[in-house]
Design a protein around this motif. Structure first.
Motif, PDB file in Angstrom:
ATOM      1  N   ALA A   1      -3.190   0.502 133.512  1.00 22.48           N
ATOM      2  CA  ALA A   1      -3.814   0.451 132.116  1.00 22.48           C
ATOM      3  C   ALA A   1      -3.824   1.527 131.278  1.00 22.48           C
ATOM      4  O   ALA A   1      -3.658   1.342 129.765  1.00 22.48           O
ATOM      5  N   LEU A   2      -3.875   2.638 131.720  1.00 22.16           N
ATOM      6  CA  LEU A   2      -4.216   3.879 130.756  1.00 22.16           C
ATOM      7  C   LEU A   2      -2.647   4.069 129.951  1.00 22.16           C
ATOM      8  O   LEU A   2      -2.500   4.247 128.802  1.00 22.16           O
ATOM      9  N   LEU A   3      -1.475   3.764 131.032  1.00 19.29           N
ATOM     10  CA  LEU A   3      -0.338   3.908 130.341  1.00 19.29           C
ATOM     11  C   LEU A   3       0.082   2.715 129.505  1.00 19.29           C
ATOM     12  O   LEU A   3       0.757   2.817 128.138  1.00 19.29           O
ATOM     13  N   PHE A   4      -0.624   1.692 129.551  1.00 24.18           N
ATOM     14  CA  PHE A   4      -0.429   0.541 128.444  1.00 24.18           C
ATOM     15  C   PHE A   4      -1.236   0.934 127.240  1.00 24.18           C
ATOM     16  O   PHE A   4      -0.689   0.406 126.317  1.00 24.18           O
ATOM     17  N   LEU A   5      -2.299   1.539 127.402  1.00 23.78           N
ATOM     18  CA  LEU A   5      -3.331   1.937 126.193  1.00 23.78           C
ATOM     19  C   LEU A   5      -2.210   3.078 125.388  1.00 23.78           C
ATOM     20  O   LEU A   5      -2.265   2.931 124.004  1.00 23.78           O
ATOM     21  N   TYR A   6      -1.644   4.119 126.048  1.00 27.87           N
ATOM     22  CA  TYR A   6      -1.047   5.105 125.259  1.00 27.87           C
ATOM     23  C   TYR A   6       0.242   4.523 124.629  1.00 27.87           C
ATOM     24  O   TYR A   6       1.045   3.806 125.361  1.00 27.87           O
ATOM     25  N   PRO A   7       0.499   4.589 123.349  1.00 28.85           N
ATOM     26  CA  PRO A   7       1.440   4.136 122.658  1.00 28.85           C
ATOM     27  C   PRO A   7       2.862   4.348 123.146  1.00 28.85           C
ATOM     28  O   PRO A   7       3.736   3.631 123.068  1.00 28.85           O
ATOM     29  N   LYS A   8       2.887   5.415 123.625  1.00 23.45           N
ATOM     30  CA  LYS A   8       4.477   6.100 123.842  1.00 23.45           C
ATOM     31  C   LYS A   8       4.778   5.525 125.277  1.00 23.45           C
ATOM     32  O   LYS A   8       5.970   5.242 125.494  1.00 23.45           O
TER      33      LYS A   8
ATOM     34  N   MET B   1       3.481   2.468 126.390  1.00 20.21           N
ATOM     35  CA  MET B   1       3.105   0.897 126.328  1.00 20.21           C
ATOM     36  C   MET B   1       3.921   0.181 126.960  1.00 20.21           C
ATOM     37  O   MET B   1       3.563  -0.645 127.861  1.00 20.21           O
ATOM     38  N   LYS B   2       5.275   0.330 126.693  1.00 13.38           N
ATOM     39  CA  LYS B   2       6.241  -0.496 127.426  1.00 13.38           C
ATOM     40  C   LYS B   2       6.179  -0.494 128.900  1.00 13.38           C
ATOM     41  O   LYS B   2       6.341  -1.551 129.583  1.00 13.38           O
ATOM     42  N   LEU B   3       6.076   0.761 129.435  1.00 14.68           N
ATOM     43  CA  LEU B   3       6.024   1.180 130.908  1.00 14.68           C
ATOM     44  C   LEU B   3       4.665   0.344 131.560  1.00 14.68           C
ATOM     45  O   LEU B   3       4.900  -0.084 132.347  1.00 14.68           O
ATOM     46  N   GLY B   4       3.740   0.597 130.665  1.00 14.31           N
ATOM     47  CA  GLY B   4       2.329  -0.059 131.105  1.00 14.31           C
ATOM     48  C   GLY B   4       2.518  -1.483 131.298  1.00 14.31           C
ATOM     49  O   GLY B   4       2.155  -1.953 132.308  1.00 14.31           O
TER      50      GLY B   4
END
Length: 123
Positions: free
Chosen positions: A59-66, A68-71
């Motif tokens: 979820a944190l990966l998804f929140l961070y714009p750079k 987001m795709k990995l998240g």
């Protein structure tokens, strides 16, 4: 669509999706009795803390714009596995709502995730 309305929808769906996943991860780490009982029944009891850490991290990966795709990819895979587990054990479809929210938020944030040809139109 009005850019301001689009921005409000994007932020709302992103916060709902990530918030729901992070809350689920926290509940797993706090070993909520109902959750532990349900997950133990389907055979993933020993992995509850790991699942909680995965949810929060994805979820944190998804929140961070750079990232987001990995998240988005990791959350989609996580919830697809959760849905498959639920289907195979005849339990409620709890994974559908967070997965749908993640997909809607991802689409609103970056349409090229689902529509690769949109990148040519956006440029």
């Amino acid at each position: 669509m009005n850019p301001k309305v689009n921005r409000i929808l994007t932020v709302t769906f992103t916060v709902l999706a990530a918030g729901m996943v992070i809350l689920s991860g926290i509940m797993k780490l706090m070993k909520s009795p109902e959750l532990v009982e349900g997950l133990t029944k389907i055979g993933v009891g020993p992995y509850i803390p790991v699942l909680g850490i995965m949810e929060i991290g994805f979820a944190l990966l998804f929140l961070y714009p750079k990232t987001m795709k990995l998240g988005f990819i990791l959350l989609s895979c996580y919830f697809a596995g959760a849905l498959a587990t639920e289907l195979s054990h005849g339990t409620a479809f709890n994974a559908v709502l967070p997965m749908a929210l993640v997909w809607i938020a991802a689409f609103l944030r970056d349409k090229t995730i689902f529509l690769p040809s949109a990148s040519a139109r956006l440029a």
